[in-house]
Write a protein that holds these residues in place. Structure first.
Motif, PDB file in Angstrom:
ATOM      1  N   MET A  35       0.777  -1.141  -0.017  1.00 52.66           N
ATOM      2  CA  MET A  35      -0.118   0.129   0.120  1.00 52.66           C
ATOM      3  C   MET A  35       0.516   1.272  -0.032  1.00 52.66           C
ATOM      4  O   MET A  35       0.241   2.360  -0.130  1.00 52.66           O
ATOM      5  CB  MET A  35      -0.796   0.054   1.114  1.00 52.66           C
ATOM      6  CG  MET A  35      -1.907  -1.138   1.288  1.00 52.66           C
ATOM      7  SD  MET A  35      -3.257  -1.043   0.069  1.00 52.66           S
ATOM      8  CE  MET A  35      -4.296   0.211   0.895  1.00 52.66           C
ATOM      9  N   ASP A  36       2.094   1.127  -0.002  1.00 54.74           N
ATOM     10  CA  ASP A  36       3.071   2.301   0.340  1.00 54.74           C
ATOM     11  C   ASP A  36       3.615   2.466  -1.159  1.00 54.74           C
ATOM     12  O   ASP A  36       4.677   1.666  -1.360  1.00 54.74           O
ATOM     13  CB  ASP A  36       4.293   2.088   1.540  1.00 54.74           C
ATOM     14  CG  ASP A  36       5.002   3.085   1.577  1.00 54.74           C
ATOM     15  OD1 ASP A  36       4.906   4.145   0.939  1.00 54.74           O
ATOM     16  OD2 ASP A  36       6.022   3.146   2.411  1.00 54.74           O
ATOM     17  N   PRO A  37       3.384   3.507  -1.706  1.00 54.75           N
ATOM     18  CA  PRO A  37       3.939   3.630  -3.166  1.00 54.75           C
ATOM     19  C   PRO A  37       5.272   4.079  -3.098  1.00 54.75           C
ATOM     20  O   PRO A  37       6.134   3.596  -4.036  1.00 54.75           O
ATOM     21  CB  PRO A  37       3.103   4.928  -3.569  1.00 54.75           C
ATOM     22  CG  PRO A  37       2.137   5.416  -2.795  1.00 54.75           C
ATOM     23  CD  PRO A  37       2.541   4.559  -1.543  1.00 54.75           C
ATOM     24  N   ALA A  38       6.009   4.445  -2.093  1.00 59.89           N
ATOM     25  CA  ALA A  38       7.462   4.759  -1.970  1.00 59.89           C
ATOM     26  C   ALA A  38       8.250   3.489  -1.997  1.00 59.89           C
ATOM     27  O   ALA A  38       9.203   3.252  -2.555  1.00 59.89           O
ATOM     28  CB  ALA A  38       7.651   5.297  -0.609  1.00 59.89           C
ATOM     29  N   ALA A  39       7.398   2.357  -1.589  1.00 58.91           N
ATOM     30  CA  ALA A  39       8.211   1.108  -1.325  1.00 58.91           C
ATOM     31  C   ALA A  39       8.371   0.571  -2.766  1.00 58.91           C
ATOM     32  O   ALA A  39       9.169  -0.309  -2.968  1.00 58.91           O
ATOM     33  CB  ALA A  39       7.322   0.204  -0.378  1.00 58.91           C
ATOM     34  N   LEU A  70      12.976  -9.550  -2.130  1.00 58.76           N
ATOM     35  CA  LEU A  70      13.973 -10.620  -1.429  1.00 58.76           C
ATOM     36  C   LEU A  70      14.664  -9.836  -0.513  1.00 58.76           C
ATOM     37  O   LEU A  70      15.352 -10.325   0.687  1.00 58.76           O
ATOM     38  CB  LEU A  70      14.602 -11.318  -2.388  1.00 58.76           C
ATOM     39  CG  LEU A  70      13.655 -12.321  -3.195  1.00 58.76           C
ATOM     40  CD1 LEU A  70      14.579 -13.061  -4.305  1.00 58.76           C
ATOM     41  CD2 LEU A  70      13.287 -13.427  -2.156  1.00 58.76           C
ATOM     42  N   GLY A  71      15.082  -8.462  -0.669  1.00 61.75           N
ATOM     43  CA  GLY A  71      15.925  -7.633   0.147  1.00 61.75           C
ATOM     44  C   GLY A  71      15.423  -7.070   1.480  1.00 61.75           C
ATOM     45  O   GLY A  71      16.061  -6.675   2.261  1.00 61.75           O
ATOM     46  N   SER A  72      13.944  -7.065   1.695  1.00 65.31           N
ATOM     47  CA  SER A  72      13.340  -6.431   2.634  1.00 65.31           C
ATOM     48  C   SER A  72      12.907  -7.651   3.617  1.00 65.31           C
ATOM     49  O   SER A  72      12.578  -8.599   3.352  1.00 65.31           O
ATOM     50  CB  SER A  72      12.242  -5.716   2.034  1.00 65.31           C
ATOM     51  OG  SER A  72      11.200  -5.499   3.082  1.00 65.31           O
ATOM     52  N   PHE A  77       7.469 -14.093   2.303  1.00 65.58           N
ATOM     53  CA  PHE A  77       7.614 -15.284   3.230  1.00 65.58           C
ATOM     54  C   PHE A  77       6.754 -16.290   2.695  1.00 65.58           C
ATOM     55  O   PHE A  77       6.846 -17.615   3.289  1.00 65.58           O
ATOM     56  CB  PHE A  77       6.853 -14.881   4.568  1.00 65.58           C
ATOM     57  CG  PHE A  77       5.177 -14.674   4.470  1.00 65.58           C
ATOM     58  CD1 PHE A  77       4.944 -13.313   4.136  1.00 65.58           C
ATOM     59  CD2 PHE A  77       4.431 -15.511   5.025  1.00 65.58           C
ATOM     60  CE1 PHE A  77       3.647 -13.144   4.273  1.00 65.58           C
ATOM     61  CE2 PHE A  77       2.980 -15.280   4.848  1.00 65.58           C
ATOM     62  CZ  PHE A  77       2.646 -14.051   4.451  1.00 65.58           C
ATOM     63  N   GLN A  78       5.541 -16.337   1.782  1.00 62.86           N
ATOM     64  CA  GLN A  78       5.038 -17.449   1.327  1.00 62.86           C
ATOM     65  C   GLN A  78       6.019 -18.498   0.464  1.00 62.86           C
ATOM     66  O   GLN A  78       5.710 -19.899   0.770  1.00 62.86           O
ATOM     67  CB  GLN A  78       4.039 -17.052   0.109  1.00 62.86           C
ATOM     68  CG  GLN A  78       2.907 -15.958   0.740  1.00 62.86           C
ATOM     69  CD  GLN A  78       3.459 -14.602   0.676  1.00 62.86           C
ATOM     70  OE1 GLN A  78       4.466 -14.351   0.539  1.00 62.86           O
ATOM     71  NE2 GLN A  78       2.339 -13.743   0.603  1.00 62.86           N
TER      72      GLN A  78
END
Lengths: 71, 356, 71
Positions: free
Chosen positions: A40-44, B128-130, B136-137
């Motif tokens: 939901m976070d566009p920045a992500a 994969l970096g976060s 996790f699935q």
């Protein structure tokens, strides 16, 4: 169990236990203070198509309807 | 023991065991769903699908803990042996509950688009970096594949045709599955459900499973170390391993000599016999078993061998290594070099000093 | 990439299923005497494992001694 199997068990757990505990703690401490679903976070997600934002699309449509309906 | 395969080797004990597992799973799921419906109402209500996903997921996770703790618990305390006896059925049940969890989860989160649900599962999240947004699935899917391989190869057919060492190695991959599942939970539900109780329970599970394995391993190591100090004192192969009074009648005792495999000693009919401690089936500790119907009976799955020659009674064909043994006064002496599996050895008589 | 992985897995499983039928009808009796005369429910029960581990069984079947009377 054979002697070799007992040794394997011991080696696996001596290695695995700290790794699991470390990763578990890392995952728990990585949680943001106030959680929001990442998607939901566009920045992500900088590569996302801004037009795909359901909120923006709905707002534009609403405005258009409003203009057309104006007497 | 293998003479002709049957589909499922049920007996009274296993039927009771399986009924308890089935009933326990049904009860857990029912209680979880009732609690979920009662505690979360109105704006906080949880959909049926998500409730089912959580009930099945936590149930499988809990069952895996029981499966993993069974081995070290049975090594630490004989009273847990009945749990071990039918652990494979519990393992297969764990896989089935996990499969139901995954099926509903994939259907619910990935099944409504026009993309194949599996493609969607593999491609919808590549962070994969976060840590907080990790897919996790995929960890759960990898663990499910391992559980599938184990469930699919749980029949004795596989034990025999893959060979006991390869089969055991394959089934030790369950530890990797457990690590993957801890992360599946930590990077999945624990990211959204912030209750310290939940995180504490997951942490306690890891500490219990790892702690039991480490404690059981240390105890085994102590046993091996004491045995390593035991070597032949005089010329000849004979090594003193204890007193005949240490072995209860119709029971076994385990001895370690040097760096070899453990030796099981049995007392029956006024005699002492010695065989390897390792059962031909799954490596169960024969020395912790008893003599039933004149046969050494493995405490794990009940495989039987004649103490005098290490052969299973007909029509079975399994064989284990035997050891030469003698009784001097009240002391038991064994030759630590194992004889070929199935070799007949004259049992040592207890009543009189025997120098043969 | 994801499609390729899925295709490889499906292809492997399809070969396993194709191998599984003749193996469970004839091959299993050749590699393991204890399987002779075993019920079809047993054969069905080990089918998932046969699909997953078919290369191991195929190698064993190829190396199994020929039954008497076979060419």
């Amino acid at each position: 169990m054979t002697r070799a199997q007992r040794r394997w068990h011991a080696a696996i757990w001596l290695l695995l236990a700290p790794v699991i505990l470390y990763l578990l703690i890392a995952a728990l401490t990585a949680r943001p203070a106030v959680w929001a679903p990442p998607s939901m976070d566009p920045a992500a997600d900088p590569g996302a198509d801004p037009g795909a934002d359901p909120g923006a699309g709905a707002a534009a449509h609403e405005t258009a309807d409003h203009v057309e309906d104006r007497p | 023991m293998s003479v002709g395969y049957v589909t499922v080797q049920w007996n009274r004990h296993k039927r009771v065991y399986d009924s308890l597992v089935g009933g326990g799973v049904a009860l857990y799921l029912a209680l979880f769903i009732i609690a979920g419906k009662t505690l979360y109402t109105g704006a906080h209500a949880i959909s049926d699908e998500i409730l089912a996903i959580r009930a099945l997921g936590t149930c499988a996770y809990l069952m895996l803990h029981v499966v993993l703790c069974t081995g070290p618990l049975a090594r630490l305390d004989r009273r847990f042996l009945p749990l071990l006896y039918n652990r494979r059925h519990l393992g297969v049940a764990t896989f089935l509950v996990a499969l139901a969890h995954a099926t509903i989860a994939i259907g619910f989160y990935h099944g409504f688009g026009n993309v194949n649900p599996f493609i969607s599962l593999l491609t919808s999240n590549v962070n994969l970096g976060s840590l907080s947004a990790f897919p996790f699935q995929l960890l759960g899917l990898a663990a499910l594949l391992i559980l599938f391989l184990m469930a699919a190869t749980s029949h004795d057919f596989w034990l025999k045709n893959l060979g006991a060492p390869a089969w055991k190695r394959l089934h030790m991959v369950v530890y990797l599955a457990y690590a993957l599942l801890v992360l599946h939970v930590a990077l999945g539900i624990l990211q959204t459900q912030r209750s310290p109780w939940l995180a504490g329970l997951v942490g306690a599970g890891v500490v219990i499973v790892a702690g039991l394995h480490v404690v059981a391993g240390l105890r085994e190591r102590g046993h091996d170390r004491r045995g390593a100090q035991r070597t032949a004192r005089v010329n000849g192969p004979w090594v003193d391993v204890g007193c005949v009074d240490d072995v209860p009648d119709r029971r076994g005792m385990t001895a370690t000599v040097g760096g070899g495999e453990r030796i099981a000693l049995f007392r029956y009919d006024g005699c002492i016999s010695a065989t390897t401690n390792v059962c031909a089936h799954q490596g169960g500790p024969l020395g912790e078993g008893r003599i039933i119907d004149g046969c050494v009976t493995c405490p794990w799955h009940g495989w039987q061998y004649r103490p005098g020659d290490g052969q299973s009674p007909p029509p079975f064909t399994e064989r284990i290594a035997t050891h030469r043994v003698r009784v001097v006064g009240r002391r038991i002496q064994v030759d630590p070099t194992p004889l070929a599996p199935g070799t007949a050895v004259t049992p040592a008589r207890i009543e009189e000093d025997h120098h043969g | 990439m994801a499609e390729a992985i899925l295709l490889i897995i499906l292809g492997y499983a399809a070969v396993g299923a194709g191998f599984g039928v003749p193996f469970l009808l004839r091959g299993i009796d050749r590699i393991d005497p204890a399987a002779r005369g075993s019920p079809w429910t047993f054969r069905l029960l080990i089918l998932p494992g046969v699909i997953a581990l078919w290369p191991v069984l195929a190698r064993r079947w190829r190396r199994a001694p020929r039954p008497e009377g076979a060419p």
